[in-house]
Each structure stands twice: as C-alpha cells, then as structure tokens.
Enzyme design. Structure first.
Site, PDB file in Angstrom:
ATOM      1  N   GLU A  75      -4.011  -5.405  -0.721  1.00 42.70           N
ATOM      2  CA  GLU A  75      -4.170  -6.700  -0.406  1.00 42.70           C
ATOM      3  C   GLU A  75      -5.575  -6.820   0.196  1.00 42.70           C
ATOM      4  O   GLU A  75      -6.406  -7.914  -0.076  1.00 42.70           O
ATOM      5  CB  GLU A  75      -3.132  -7.115   0.429  1.00 42.70           C
ATOM      6  CG  GLU A  75      -3.134  -8.350   0.993  1.00 42.70           C
ATOM      7  CD  GLU A  75      -2.853  -9.729  -0.021  1.00 42.70           C
ATOM      8  OE1 GLU A  75      -2.504  -9.214  -1.102  1.00 42.70           O
ATOM      9  OE2 GLU A  75      -2.923 -10.891   0.316  1.00 42.70           O
ATOM     10  N   ASP A  76      -5.747  -5.945   1.184  1.00 40.92           N
ATOM     11  CA  ASP A  76      -6.931  -6.302   2.079  1.00 40.92           C
ATOM     12  C   ASP A  76      -8.488  -5.865   1.700  1.00 40.92           C
ATOM     13  O   ASP A  76      -9.341  -6.259   2.181  1.00 40.92           O
ATOM     14  CB  ASP A  76      -6.606  -5.787   3.375  1.00 40.92           C
ATOM     15  CG  ASP A  76      -5.567  -6.624   4.046  1.00 40.92           C
ATOM     16  OD1 ASP A  76      -5.147  -7.879   3.458  1.00 40.92           O
ATOM     17  OD2 ASP A  76      -4.824  -6.442   5.130  1.00 40.92           O
TER      18      ASP A  76
END
Ligand code: MN
Length: 719
Positions: A75-76
């Site tokens: 995600e990051d």
C-alpha cells in the site's frame, strides 16, 4: 516490541518453526519503510512490528506473522505482489494482497447497508481467514496508538471499528480483542461519558477490590465444602459493556447493579453444573438470566454457564462457570484451536476454515451477486448471538432478545415510532407487540395523526423506545391539560363579561403567570386543569375587584344576554369516554356516556366526571365544578352493573344470557343469589359503550317473564 521478543514468543509455542521467514520479512519491511514516520514521530517500522507482535500473542503461524510485518509495504511503498511472491512464496503474497485490499475498502457510508459492508469485507479477504486476523491486529494497534490523529479521524475510524471490526472479532470468538476495541472506540466516540464512567468506576475501586477478594474466597470455600476444586477470579465488567447496558435499559451508572463478574474454573464439564447447583443453593438467582452455553455453545464456539445471583452483602453479581479449555476458546477464539505438528505450525488453510462457520460465509459471498441474497445466506451465522432484523432496504438493526416490532419502529427514528400504526414482518401484518425473531424483515406503517398511548409502555422493551413513548405521552397530556384549562378559564371569565383573548393581548395573562411563578401563560392553563389553581382564583388576579361585587349582586341584563349567547361554550370540556390522566370517571356514581354529567376539578388529579345529581359531588366545593359534555364520538367502554330481582333463578340466568347475546353486549360477570320471599337477585356486569345500550338491555330484561324489577347498581360502596 522488538524482533527478538517475537522470535522468542513464536519459538515457545512452535518449537523448530521456520523463524527465517520472519527475519527476512523484518529486513524487507525495514528497507521498504525506511525514512517513513508515524504521526507520533516514531519510525514507521514500529507499526508492522507491533502488528506482528500481536499476531504472535495469538499464536499465529510464521506466514501470518511475516504478513503482519509486510502488510503495509504494498500500500505505502509501491512494492508489488510479484516481489513478495518471489521472496516469500504464494501464501504470504496472497495474504498481504488480501490485507491490502481490505485497507482500500470504504466502509464508512451510513447510507450503505451494513450487509454490503460485510459482503465487501468477506470478498476482499478471499478464502483465507488469516487475512482478517492480520487486519484485526492492524486495526487493534492503530486504535491503541490513535492519540496523535485529528479528532474527526479518530471518530470516523472508531465508528468503523465499532460497526465492522469489533463484530467480526466477536464472530471469531476473539472476545478480549473485541472488548479492547470497543473500549477504545468508546473512549474516542464518547469522550465525556467515557471519562465520567472511568472516574466513577475508579471511585469505588478499592471497595470493589476488597469485595472481589472476599467473595472469591467465600465462593471457593463454599464449593470446597462440597469437595469441588475450583479457581475463582473476579473483575469489573469492561466499560463499553457497562455503557451499552445503560443505553439499552435506560439506566444511570448508579443503577447498573451487576458491575462485577466472577469466573469459576473447574476441572471438567460435569463440575460446571455441580458448581452451578451449589451456587444457586446458596444464593438467590435470577432464572431469566441463566444461560447454558455449555449445552448450547454460541456459534463462535464459546462455552460457559452464566448466572446472575444476589451475592454476599446483597450485591448483584454475574458468575460464569467454565473449564480451562472452554476458557482458552473464550479468550482466544479460533486461535485456541491452532495445531502444531512435530514442532511446526501445521496450519493448512483447510484447518483454519474448519474452525468456524465463516467458511460458509466465504463460499456464499463468491457465489452470490445480489447483496440482499447474500445476506439471506449468511445473516444467521453472522449475528447468531443477538436478535437482529432488517429494514426493507436491508439495513440491519440489533435488539435485545424479546424486543418487539414497536422497538424496531423506534430504532429507525422517534417520529417513525410515534406515528407507527402497523407492522409488516416478512410481508405479513403483525401486532405491534410481535416479538422480533432474528432474520425478520420489518416494514413499519405510519400515519400522521397517530400518537403513542399508555398501552405502548407495556409493548416496547428497549430503553430507547420506552423513554420516547413516555416523553410523548407526557407532552400529549400536558397539551390536552392546557387546552382544558384554557377553556375553563375562558368560561369563568365570561361570567364577568371578560374575554381571554383581550387579556392575552394586553399581557395580563403573562403577568399573572409570572405572579404564580410560571414562565409561560400556558402553564397557568395546565395548573387550572390539574386543579392546582382554580379558574376563579385566576380570574380574581386578572380582573378588578369591583367586577366580582357586581356579578354577585345581580347579573345585569347585558351579562345575562352574553351568557345566553355564549351558552354553547358553557360546556368547555369535551370528554370522550376514555380514562386518561386529565379525565377520570367517578367510582361513586359511575357515569356512562349519554348521562348528564358534571366535572369536578380535583386537587392535582385532573377532572373527575360525576353524574350531575351525584350526592357525593354535590357535597364538594361548588367552585371546582365545571361543565362537561360527552364528545359526539366517544370511544371508551364502560362497565355497567344491573340488579335484577326475579322469582326463578336457573331458567332466568339462561334467558338473561340469551338477551345479552342478541344485543351483542359483552357480559363480564354474572352472579345470582337467593333473597327473602323465595326471590332471587341476579347481578349482571356488562361492558357498554353508552347509556342507550344499557337502557336497551334493561328494557329487554324487564320483559322476561318472572322478572320483578331491574335497576342500575351505581356504586360498589353501597350498603
Ligand atoms: Mn497497518
């Protein structure tokens, strides 16, 4: 949390486990998150590390713990699934992908049916339940470390957690996690209530600790006397459950009696029941609170006996009785079932899926396109613990067991409750007192002129509905009282040639209201209707003294004319035959609709309606008499009593019965007895709408051969 702690923990419950994958995941995550910080300023890595730590406390397998370390990398940090696949294999790659997908879901929309939320969640977590466990650990750590967030984010995340994640933790049997999540959400959502409850709980803490200690010893000694070995712990219930109880039953904190819960651990299943029997023999218990989850485990596998007793010093306490094994399942849910073969965590996907019925949920989610249909398939499983029902749009509502259709109406909106005229459950009309059954679809029918009435107080079960109904009834009574009082005052003023309208316009009423300590003029009217002030006394305050002298001497021709014209308003109070707080029917003369009646304003109990020639009423203060008139469309049923004197008894009873039947009048009581001269007396009590019905019945009885006299019985208190 440090990596070494995690490795130590895993090494303890899974000897020879492949710790290498955890270490590699740690290094990978540290590189991916390098330079990132959390809102608190700490390095970002502390978060995945803490999540992995929580998963190790739940005794998860190494792949899941590695997923905990990696869960935010895709995600990051723009890491791809392929990268994770090549380094950690397909299982970890799928798990991380599942957690990432859930993270992207939007659950927050209130409009969106909860069914759809759950469906999305279930679809996103795919076929592996470990995904949701990682997500729960992630959410738990985020909730624990939310201090640095903006308050609106704190609230939004808490609401989502309460709506979605706490129920799922509960469904998986992770009761400790569920409780911690709920308490954290409570803290952020209801900051003020939370700190107040915390303070109140702390206030009595040392007394409670002593009580817990003493009571644990007492209970243990009691069981030991009967050679039952046990271990006993006590605690205060968790804050959110106390709060929920206060809300559900509309209680103040001080009214929550069973704040304390005790757990009795015994060696085997049979001893659970033995212990229960011994406790019940010693302390009074509440049969409706006894729950046997040993014979009937909850759908998440939970087993325990629950009872509530009047414990030592008359304290209401909850007692749970279970074995150690039941306890492990109660605390850790499915994690208690983990199996370790030959030192390895031999956890196949099948193993995990077998543990709960969630597997059925997953399969249903994949096959069914339509959210409503999906819910149909899974709803009983998902919410088995409570009663729940659906709106026609598919929104789910939860209720304590025993809640009724009327509770459902109030759960939607107070106005929907107040205007509720009928209920359709699963397409069929049911009465308002219909007890909800899990899975019902409930449609509420409303009408604008509907109002709550006193009967509803015995129908509704939830605190929310009851408090709304009480408030409405009180408001209705007050507004009716104000109307009656205003009419009474108007009629009294007329006697002296004054009008209320004028007095309102020039502010006199307001001034008198203030003089009597009221803030608004309407409260003067209410006081008149309730008999706290008489209309005459208010008139004396409103009008100059000479008005009264003139009136008492000799009413002038003009005043007399006035009174004639205004005759119709001489009956200011219309009564419809139903007893309520403002109007009741005198027991001394028992008037029924159609008879000539007069009202008497009692002190503080509204208007009592008597026959106009009732001796008891005529003996009372004439100033409090008020004209009343039956409403054209009276609605109440009255009980009327008739005495029949006749020659024969047996045949007569049959004939009277036949007469009642032909008139359609309902007999509520019939008694017969011998009186002097071989005559018989029959007392007939009937339920009637008005005097005509009663007179008709009496006429028909008089015609029966052998009847000597028929008369009304006025008062129970005669002779
Ligand atoms: Mn995270």
């Amino acid at each position: 949390m440090r990596l070494n702690d995690i490795l130590d923990t895993v090494g303890e419950y899974a000897k020879n486990a492949d710790l290498d994958v955890i270490m590699r995941a740690y290094v990978f995550s540290a590189k991916a998150h390098a330079g990132q910080t959390r809102k608190s300023g700490e390095p970002y890595l502390t978060h995945p590390l803490a999540v992995a730590g929580i998963l190790s406390e739940w005794k998860m397998d190494v792949d899941t713990i590695a997923t905990g370390l990696l869960h935010d990398t895709m995600e990051d940090c723009l890491v791809t699934q392929e990268e994770i696949f090549s380094l950690f294999g397909d299982e970890v790659a799928e798990l991380v992908d599942g957690v990432t997908k859930i993270g992207k879901l939007e659950f927050r929309s209130k409009e969106e049916a909860q069914a759809e939320n759950f469906r999305k969640m279930v679809l996103a977590m795919g076929k592996d339940i470990r995904v949701i466990l990682v997500k729960l650990a992630d959410r738990l750590h985020n909730m624990r470390t939310m201090q640095h967030m903006r308050s609106d984010r704190q609230k939004a995340i808490s609401q989502e957690t309460l709506d979605i994640f706490a129920p799922i933790a509960n469904r998986l049997g992770l009761s400790k996690v569920k409780q911690e999540l709920e308490d954290l959400c409570f803290q952020y959502l209801h900051d003020d209530v939370f700190s107040e409850l915390t303070r109140k709980l702390n206030d009595g803490a040392s007394d409670r600790d002593q009580y817990i200690k003493d009571t644990s010893q007492t209970l243990q000694a009691e069981l030991a006397k009967n050679s039952l070995a046990s271990e006993i712990t006590g605690r205060s219930k968790h804050l959110f459950s106390v709060y929920r109880k206060m809300l559900a039953q509309n209680l103040e904190f001080e009214q929550v009696h069973d704040l304390l819960a005790f757990r009795i651990f015994v060696d085997d299943l049979g001893s659970c029941y033995t212990a229960l029997g011994l406790i019940h023999a010693k302390y009074r218990h509440f049969p409706d609170k006894l729950k046997d989850y040993v014979a009937h485990p909850k759908s998440n596998g939970y087993q325990s006996l629950h009872t509530v007793v009047m414990g030592p010093q008359g304290q209401q306490i909850e007692i749970q009785i279970r074995t150690r094994k039941m306890h492990a399942i109660a605390e850790n849910g499915i994690a208690a079932h983990w199996r370790y073969k030959e030192g390895h965590l031999a956890l196949s996907k099948d193993d995990i899926q077998k543990v709960t019925r969630l597997r059925e949920l997953f399969e249903a989610a994949r096959e069914v396109e339509d959210p409503a249909e999906f819910l149909e398939t899974v709803k009983v499983d998902l919410f088995a613990a409570e009663a729940f029902a659906f709106t026609p749009r598919g929104d789910v509502k939860f209720f304590p067991l025993g809640a009724t259709a009327l509770d459902f109406a109030y759960s939607i909106h107070s106005e929907v409750g107040n205007r509720c005229t009928g209920v359709r459950v699963n397409g069929r009309m049911v009465p308002l007192r219909y007890a909800l059954t899990s899975g019902d679809t409930v449609e509420i029918l409303t009408r604008d002129d509907q109002r709550p009435n006193r009967d509803w107080l015995s129908i509704a079960k939830t605190g929310r509905a009851l408090s709304r109904i009480r408030r409405e009834i009180r408001e209705d009574e007050r507004s009716k009282g104000r109307e009656i009082g205003q009419n009474l005052l108007e009629a009294e003023l007329q006697k002296y040639g004054a009008t209320l309208r004028k007095l309102i316009r020039n502010g006199e009423i307001k001034a008198v209201a203030r003089e009597n300590g009221f803030r608004r003029s309407e409260e003067v009217y209410l006081a008149i209707a309730q008999g706290r002030l008489t209309a005459l006394a208010v008139c004396r305050q409103l009008l100059p003294a000479n008005v009264f002298e003139k009136a008492s001497e000799n009413p002038g021709a003009i005043t007399q004319l006035f009174q004639k014209i205004r005759r119709r308003t001489e009956s200011p109070v219309l009564i419809n035959g139903v007893e309520d707080v403002m109007v009741s029917y005198a027991q001394c003369c028992r008037p029924v609709p159609g008879e000539t009646v007069t009202g008497y304003v009692t002190r503080g109990h509204g208007i009592s309606v008597h026959l106009s020639n009732c001796n008891q009423m005529l003996a009372l203060d004439p100033e409090r008499r008020v004209p009343v008139q039956w409403h054209g469309a009276h609605q109440g049923r009255h009980s009327g009593e008739v005495r029949i004197i006749c020659t024969d008894t047996m045949g007569m009873l049959a004939e009277i019965g036949a007469v009642c039947k032909t008139t359609g009048i309902n007999v509520t009581r019939m008694t017969a007895g011998q009186i002097e001269d071989n005559k018989a007396e029959i007392i007939l009590e009937v339920s009637i709408l008005d005097i005509r019905e009663l007179q008709n019945l009496m006429r028909l009885c008089e015609r029966i051969k052998g009847v000597i006299a028929v008369e009304r019985v006025r008062s129970h208190a005669q002779n």
